[in-house]
Motif scaffolding. Structure first.
Motif, PDB file in Angstrom:
ATOM      1  N   HIS A 150       0.840  -1.203   0.000  1.00 25.49           N
ATOM      2  CA  HIS A 150       0.000   0.000   0.000  1.00 25.49           C
ATOM      3  C   HIS A 150       0.874   1.251   0.000  1.00 25.49           C
ATOM      4  CE1 HIS A 150      -3.463   2.464   0.682  1.00 25.49           C
ATOM      5  NE2 HIS A 150      -2.963   2.945   1.804  1.00 25.49           N
ATOM      6  N   THR A 151       0.556   2.191  -0.819  1.00 24.11           N
ATOM      7  CA  THR A 151       1.237   3.490  -0.985  1.00 24.11           C
ATOM      8  C   THR A 151       2.631   3.369  -1.612  1.00 24.11           C
ATOM      9  OG1 THR A 151       2.340   3.694   1.177  1.00 24.11           O
ATOM     10  CG2 THR A 151       0.040   4.434   1.049  1.00 24.11           C
ATOM     11  N   ARG A 152       2.991   2.217  -2.164  1.00 28.07           N
ATOM     12  CA  ARG A 152       4.313   2.061  -2.780  1.00 28.07           C
ATOM     13  C   ARG A 152       4.212   1.863  -4.286  1.00 28.07           C
ATOM     14  NH1 ARG A 152       8.716  -0.120   1.007  1.00 28.07           N
ATOM     15  NH2 ARG A 152       8.133   0.987   2.882  1.00 28.07           N
TER      16      ARG A 152
END
Length: 131
Positions: A36-38
């Motif tokens: 997540h968020t990468r």
């Protein structure tokens, strides 16, 4: 999921041509799902399934005869043949994935088709080191 893990969902499926309403021979596709968020999810076509399935069968045949081969021809010969078969398979399924994995320290694999039978940890990756 670990913040350093990448999920690989590998799927064997045909491509459908909606203009002719016909399926082409199956391909293997990889959904590369970062933490997540990468980054965004990526979809990668690994190519026709038949050559990949054939390479899996060949690798399994080489590994299956390795124990007998060690007694007959020695460990070095058996290891060289197994490494060659694993290397051929890695070129087909792992090499296209590596540039998209970033700095992943862990891979969570969900393989389909013959890819269930692959010893992923034994595939040579960067610098010929096992994955």
């Amino acid at each position: 999921m670990s913040p350093e893990a990448v999920h690989l969902d590998l799927v064997r499926m045909p491509l459908h041509d909606f203009k002719t309403d016909k399926d082409s021979p199956p391909h293997y596709f990889a959904w590369i799902i970062p933490p997540h968020t990468r980054g965004a999810v990526q979809i990668l076509d690994l190519g026709l399934a038949e050559p990949i399935d054939t390479a899996v069968e060949q690798m399994r045949a080489v590994v299956a005869k390795a124990a007998a081969q060690i007694g007959e021809q020695g460990e070095a010969t058996a290891a060289a043949e197994a490494n060659a078969a694993l290397g051929k398979l890695a070129e087909l399924i792992l090499a296209p994935l590596l540039p998209h994995l970033g700095g992943a320290k862990q891979l969570l694999l969900s393989p389909d088709g013959a890819l269930w039978l692959v010893p992923w940890a034994a595939l040579p990756a960067r610098d010929k080191q096992p994955l």
